[in-house]
Design a protein around this motif. Structure first.
Motif, short mmCIF file in Angstrom:
data_model
loop_
_atom_site.label_atom_id
_atom_site.label_comp_id
_atom_site.label_asym_id
_atom_site.label_seq_id
_atom_site.Cartn_x
_atom_site.Cartn_y
_atom_site.Cartn_z
N TYR A 28 34.90 42.04 48.95
CA TYR A 28 36.21 41.61 49.04
C TYR A 28 36.64 40.20 49.40
CZ TYR A 28 37.99 46.59 48.59
OH TYR A 28 38.30 47.68 48.18
N LYS A 29 35.86 39.79 50.18
CA LYS A 29 35.99 38.26 50.61
C LYS A 29 35.96 37.42 49.63
CE LYS A 29 32.80 37.12 53.58
NZ LYS A 29 32.07 37.60 54.43
N THR A 30 35.03 37.70 48.60
CA THR A 30 34.95 36.68 47.47
C THR A 30 36.17 36.89 46.45
OG1 THR A 30 33.51 38.24 46.14
CG2 THR A 30 32.45 36.46 47.48
N GLN A 31 36.60 37.97 46.52
CA GLN A 31 37.84 38.13 45.60
C GLN A 31 39.33 37.58 46.41
OE1 GLN A 31 37.61 42.45 45.34
NE2 GLN A 31 36.46 42.45 43.51
N GLY A 32 39.14 37.40 47.63
CA GLY A 32 40.27 36.73 48.46
C GLY A 32 41.11 37.94 48.86
N LYS A 33 40.59 39.02 49.10
CA LYS A 33 41.16 40.15 49.61
C LYS A 33 40.74 40.28 51.13
CE LYS A 33 41.72 42.64 45.31
NZ LYS A 33 40.89 43.81 44.63
N LEU A 34 41.30 39.29 51.91
CA LEU A 34 40.60 39.16 53.30
C LEU A 34 40.97 40.38 54.38
CD1 LEU A 34 41.40 35.27 53.55
CD2 LEU A 34 39.27 36.31 52.97
N GLU A 35 42.23 41.01 54.05
CA GLU A 35 42.24 42.01 55.15
C GLU A 35 41.48 43.01 54.81
OE1 GLU A 35 44.43 41.95 57.85
OE2 GLU A 35 44.96 39.77 57.04
N GLU A 36 41.31 43.71 53.63
CA GLU A 36 40.30 44.46 53.19
C GLU A 36 38.82 44.22 53.51
OE1 GLU A 36 40.56 47.89 51.61
OE2 GLU A 36 42.51 47.39 52.21
N ALA A 37 38.64 42.87 53.24
CA ALA A 37 37.32 42.48 54.00
C ALA A 37 37.05 42.56 55.20
CB ALA A 37 36.91 40.98 53.47
#
Length: 112
Positions: free
Chosen positions: A27-36
């Motif tokens: 998720y972090k690499t996808q830019g989905k920081l809240e999910e990460a």
């Protein structure tokens, strides 16, 4: 995504926590920081429950990275300092050196 962990299905808590940490990194690499962050936080909770200090420190570091990406440098610094304390008790020299380097960089960035 967390519901798909085979480790969860067989009751492997460490594996489940590792899976959550890995999903958080995706998720972090996808830019989905809240999910990460959510996944790293769940991983941290499980690692703490089972007493896995290495996993705990890894999850804290991952949470620190998410905070760093979000521009929350003070929060990131706190997570890395928590991780450093654990790495220090484990005697994990490579992780200690890397974490100290990140802490120094964050402290410099915060001073700006």
């Amino acid at each position: 995504m967390e519901g798909c962990s085979p480790d969860r299905e067989i009751g492997n808590k460490k594996g489940e926590a590792d899976d959550l940490n890995n999903i958080g990194s995706v998720y972090k690499t996808q830019g989905k920081l809240e999910e990460a962050f959510k996944h790293h936080q769940l991983a941290l909770k499980i690692h703490r429950e089972i007493g896995n200090k290495q996993g705990e420190a890894d999850a804290l570091g991952n949470m620190g990275i998410v905070y760093q990406y979000q521009g929350k440098l003070e929060e990131a610094l706190n997570k890395f300092k928590e991780a450093l304390e654990i790495f220090d008790t484990l005697g994990s020299s490579a992780n200690i050196e890397k974490t100290i380097e990140i802490i120094k960089e964050l402290e410099e960035e915060i001073k700006k």
